[in-house]
Write a protein that holds these residues in place. Structure first.
Motif, mmCIF file in Angstrom:
data_model
loop_
_atom_site.group_PDB
_atom_site.id
_atom_site.type_symbol
_atom_site.label_atom_id
_atom_site.label_comp_id
_atom_site.label_asym_id
_atom_site.label_seq_id
_atom_site.Cartn_x
_atom_site.Cartn_y
_atom_site.Cartn_z
ATOM 1 N N ILE A 168 0.862 -1.176 0.000
ATOM 2 C CA ILE A 168 0.000 0.000 0.000
ATOM 3 C C ILE A 168 0.901 1.229 0.000
ATOM 4 O O ILE A 168 1.760 1.383 0.863
ATOM 5 C CB ILE A 168 -0.905 0.012 1.254
ATOM 6 C CG1 ILE A 168 -1.740 -1.271 1.301
ATOM 7 C CG2 ILE A 168 -1.812 1.238 1.258
ATOM 8 C CD1 ILE A 168 -2.414 -1.524 2.636
ATOM 9 N N CYS A 169 0.729 2.098 -1.014
ATOM 10 C CA CYS A 169 1.549 3.301 -1.060
ATOM 11 C C CYS A 169 0.675 4.519 -1.294
ATOM 12 O O CYS A 169 -0.531 4.405 -1.511
ATOM 13 C CB CYS A 169 2.621 3.180 -2.144
ATOM 14 S SG CYS A 169 1.953 2.996 -3.803
ATOM 15 N N GLY A 170 1.296 5.680 -1.240
ATOM 16 C CA GLY A 170 0.548 6.917 -1.422
ATOM 17 C C GLY A 170 1.220 8.034 -0.658
ATOM 18 O O GLY A 170 2.065 7.773 0.198
ATOM 19 N N PRO A 171 0.865 9.285 -0.977
ATOM 20 C CA PRO A 171 1.493 10.419 -0.289
ATOM 21 C C PRO A 171 1.175 10.403 1.199
ATOM 22 O O PRO A 171 0.233 9.746 1.632
ATOM 23 C CB PRO A 171 0.876 11.639 -0.976
ATOM 24 C CG PRO A 171 -0.324 11.143 -1.689
ATOM 25 C CD PRO A 171 -0.111 9.704 -1.973
ATOM 26 N N PHE A 198 -2.821 1.998 -4.325
ATOM 27 C CA PHE A 198 -2.415 3.397 -4.210
ATOM 28 C C PHE A 198 -3.534 4.183 -3.541
ATOM 29 O O PHE A 198 -4.692 4.122 -3.954
ATOM 30 C CB PHE A 198 -2.112 3.977 -5.603
ATOM 31 C CG PHE A 198 -1.796 5.451 -5.566
ATOM 32 C CD1 PHE A 198 -0.567 5.908 -5.092
ATOM 33 C CD2 PHE A 198 -2.731 6.388 -5.988
ATOM 34 C CE1 PHE A 198 -0.282 7.258 -5.046
ATOM 35 C CE2 PHE A 198 -2.444 7.747 -5.947
ATOM 36 C CZ PHE A 198 -1.209 8.182 -5.474
ATOM 37 N N MET A 199 -3.183 4.893 -2.475
ATOM 38 C CA MET A 199 -4.194 5.680 -1.741
ATOM 39 C C MET A 199 -3.894 7.165 -1.843
ATOM 40 O O MET A 199 -2.739 7.585 -1.883
ATOM 41 C CB MET A 199 -4.218 5.291 -0.253
ATOM 42 C CG MET A 199 -4.787 3.918 0.007
ATOM 43 S SD MET A 199 -4.922 3.584 1.781
ATOM 44 C CE MET A 199 -6.288 4.652 2.241
ATOM 45 N N GLY A 239 -0.271 11.297 4.723
ATOM 46 C CA GLY A 239 -1.586 11.814 5.053
ATOM 47 C C GLY A 239 -2.692 11.233 4.198
ATOM 48 O O GLY A 239 -3.828 11.690 4.242
ATOM 49 N N SER A 240 -2.353 10.182 3.419
ATOM 50 C CA SER A 240 -3.378 9.625 2.535
ATOM 51 C C SER A 240 -4.223 8.572 3.246
ATOM 52 O O SER A 240 -5.183 8.065 2.695
ATOM 53 C CB SER A 240 -2.730 9.021 1.292
ATOM 54 O OG SER A 240 -1.832 8.000 1.663
ATOM 55 N N GLY A 241 -3.852 8.209 4.472
ATOM 56 C CA GLY A 241 -4.669 7.269 5.238
ATOM 57 C C GLY A 241 -4.169 5.837 5.220
ATOM 58 O O GLY A 241 -4.822 4.950 5.757
ATOM 59 N N LYS A 242 -2.986 5.610 4.626
ATOM 60 C CA LYS A 242 -2.493 4.225 4.530
ATOM 61 C C LYS A 242 -2.257 3.616 5.905
ATOM 62 O O LYS A 242 -2.684 2.493 6.178
ATOM 63 C CB LYS A 242 -1.172 4.129 3.737
ATOM 64 C CG LYS A 242 -0.787 5.335 2.929
ATOM 65 C CD LYS A 242 0.552 5.183 2.295
ATOM 66 C CE LYS A 242 1.689 5.832 3.056
ATOM 67 N NZ LYS A 242 1.713 7.276 3.140
#
Lengths: 219, 242
Positions: free
Chosen positions: B32-35, B208-209, B37-40
């Motif tokens: 699980i990835c993402g910037p 991706f979140m 603060g994205s909630g991951k």
């Protein structure tokens, strides 16, 4: 000044002074032990999410902390026989007063210690399947205690010094015993210097002992 | 094995998770990835109930996480978790860290717990460090012990919350190596990470979140080949630039 220093008075009154010292030490050990247990319980309740309980404890703590200790001693001395209907010895009434009073202070120290443990430690403990009480017992408290030790020691030394207040209910602690001898034999300088020296030695060794324990158990 | 259905979470009026759904099958490795603060991290902590959620349902091995009647400690004991800041217990040696929950939760006796600890320390290459305290270990070593601590419970799945982002670059590899071996052994894993090399090597799927929603959930080849969403493309180009 020390030309007339009378060691004889000291040696002769040693058994009497030792009796007072025993009471002082007994009271200190029991009050510190009881205060720590009750204080831990109070701190855990204060930190619990159950609002009415934590507010009740907060009220108790703030109330007792704003009272002079001597007043608390008087209270329990007059209160306990009335409430229970049986007479309680001076010793137990002051012991209960000390425990209740010290617990208020200890609970604040313990609460700060518990709050100083990182939140992630609790998460890690819970993630392993420990129940919240287990996480408290095996992960949080051991770390909290390490952070609290210096302040707890200071508070316990104050407790030791405060035992001299028991003269108000007619008990003879170390200082009171010394005072009696000083008045009887008219040797205040010898007695009060000795008292100061003994307090110094006891407090100094207590703090050395705690340091030693910290190193031994790598706290 | 892990089934996240329409999960949302609010902090008062701020929505941290927005209708997230995710299924992880037995033996699957999902990155699980993402910037930031994205909630991951929030999502992964919802899986073992460390974070409560407002709406939706999560089931692990058929047991509902959000259900009030669920014995959460019992369920958590079967799901391993590794944290960004290791969170080893500083007052215990590496061995004691690995033994604690075995004894207090699984009621294993001292000898069995010790055997397991030694075996795992051996496996992560830290057999000689069993008696050391966390403060005496490097970050990479601490994180490997933390992985061993989770594995000691014989978990059915492992959750990793940014396991390498608090590490110096030279220590990242030693932790990733342990994780790669775990993945190749068939462990079910959900891994929040920006280590795309790890994702390329062992992930089955990449999620991706962004802003609390799952924007993309695709097989690895597809995700690294041609991510459909523009936001995922931007994110990838940013983190793969160097």
């Amino acid at each position: 000044m020390f030309a007339g220093f009378d060691f004889d008075v000291l040696i002769k009154s040693l058994p009497f002074l030792w009796l007072g010292m025993q009471l002082t030490l007994q009271l200190t050990v029991l009050a510190v032990g009881g205060g720590l247990i009750l204080g831990t319980v109070l701190a855990v309740i204060r930190l619990s999410p159950i609002k009415p309980l934590s507010m009740a404890v907060a009220a108790y703590v703030n109330f007792l902390r704003s009272m002079p200790l001597i007043l608390v001693i008087f209270w329990f001395y007059t209160l306990i026989p009335r409430v229970t209907g049986t007479s309680v010895s001076s010793f137990y009434s002051v012991l209960i007063a000390f425990i209740m009073f010290e617990a208020a202070y200890y609970s604040e120290i313990i609460r700060a210690g518990i709050s100083s443990v990182r939140r992630g430690q609790i998460s890690a403990a819970l993630a392993l399947g420990l129940t919240p009480p287990q996480a408290m017992r095996y992960v949080v408290l051991p770390q909290a205690v390490r952070n609290m030790i210096p302040v707890l020691l200071t508070q316990s030394i104050i407790m030791l010094q405060d035992t001299s207040l028991v003269y108000v209910v007619g008990l003879r602690d170390f200082l009171t015993s010394a005072e009696i001898v000083a008045g009887r034999d008219n040797r205040p300088i010898e007695l009060y210097l000795t008292v100061a020296l003994v307090f110094l030695v006891v407090c100094f060794s207590a703090s050395r002992l705690v340091n030693l324990m910290r190193r031994r158990y790598s706290l | 094995m892990i089934e996240v259905k329409n999960v949302s979470k609010w902090y008062s009026s701020f929505r941290v998770l927005d209708n997230c759904s995710l299924a992880i099958a037995k033996g699957e490795v999902v990155v699980i990835c993402g910037p930031s603060g994205s909630g991951k991290s929030t999502l992964i902590k919802c899986i073992n109930g460390l974070e409560p959620f407002t709406q939706g349902s999560i089931a692990v091995d058929g047991i509902s996480v959000g259900d009030r009647s669920t014995n959460l400690p019992k369920l958590r004991a079967r799901i391993g978790m590794v944290f960004q800041n290791f969170e080893l217990f500083p007052h215990m040696t590496a061995r004691q860290n690995i033994m604690l929950a075995q004894q207090k939760v699984l009621n294993r006796d001292n000898a069995a717990a010790d055997r397991k600890a030694q075996e795992l320390l051996d496996r992560i290459g830290l057999a000689d460090h069993a008696g050391k305290y966390p403060a005496q270990l490097s970050g990479g070593q601490q994180q490997r012990v933390a992985i061993a601590r989770a594995l000691a419970m014989d978990p059915i799945a492992m959750l990793f919350d940014e396991p390498t982002s608090a590490l110096d670059p030279e220590m990242i590899t030693e932790v990733l190596d342990v994780m790669v071996r775990l993945a190749l052994d068939g462990m079910t894993m959900a891994v929040v990470t920006h280590e795309m090399g790890f994702a390329r090597k062992v992930a089955h799927r990449v999620v991706f979140m962004d802003q609390g929603t799952i924007v993309e959930d695709a097989p690895k080849e597809e995700f690294f080949g041609t991510p459909r969403s523009e936001r995922a493309q931007q994110f990838l180009s940013k983190i793969l630039q160097h």
